[in-house]
Design a protein around this motif. Sequence first.
Motif, mmCIF file in Angstrom:
data_model
loop_
_atom_site.group_PDB
_atom_site.id
_atom_site.type_symbol
_atom_site.label_atom_id
_atom_site.label_comp_id
_atom_site.label_asym_id
_atom_site.label_seq_id
_atom_site.Cartn_x
_atom_site.Cartn_y
_atom_site.Cartn_z
ATOM 1 N N GLY A 58 0.823 -1.204 0.000
ATOM 2 C CA GLY A 58 0.000 0.000 0.000
ATOM 3 C C GLY A 58 0.858 1.254 0.000
ATOM 4 N N LEU A 59 1.918 1.239 0.807
ATOM 5 C CA LEU A 59 2.840 2.369 0.840
ATOM 6 C C LEU A 59 3.488 2.554 -0.531
ATOM 7 N N GLY A 60 3.876 1.449 -1.148
ATOM 8 C CA GLY A 60 4.458 1.516 -2.484
ATOM 9 C C GLY A 60 3.492 2.104 -3.504
ATOM 10 N N ALA A 61 2.209 1.777 -3.361
ATOM 11 C CA ALA A 61 1.198 2.318 -4.279
ATOM 12 C C ALA A 61 1.043 3.824 -4.099
ATOM 13 N N VAL A 62 1.084 4.295 -2.851
ATOM 14 C CA VAL A 62 0.987 5.736 -2.588
ATOM 15 C C VAL A 62 2.196 6.457 -3.183
ATOM 16 N N VAL A 63 3.374 5.885 -3.003
ATOM 17 C CA VAL A 63 4.595 6.474 -3.569
ATOM 18 C C VAL A 63 4.520 6.471 -5.102
#
Length: 114
Positions: A58-63
């Motif tokens: 999820g963090l990777g998707a936000v980035v």
Amino acid sequence: MEFETTRQGGILRINVLAERIDAACAIEFKDRIRELCGEEPPRVILDMQRVDFLDSSGLGAVVAVMKILGKDRSLELAGLSTKVSKVFRLTRMDSVFKIHPSAAAVMKSNASAA
């Protein structure tokens, strides 16, 4: 994954209506946000007040969304829960993103400035 959007001046507010952004939905999250943002506006506020869980995918998707927007547009975060905020602090991504206590305050401030 569902979202609600509001446009005001140069800001697009995207409310994430899911409780989780994880490996199961990260690709869908990124693709849908890309569709919603289009080519403008210059500021995108991602309202995450309903999100209670964010994993590394999820963090990777936000980035990835931030990178998609490019250097001329900003992705700002708002309404992070304690758990989600901790993920941003532990990964030091809180120094990469502008994080607001609430999206409503950002929108109100923008309306006052206009």
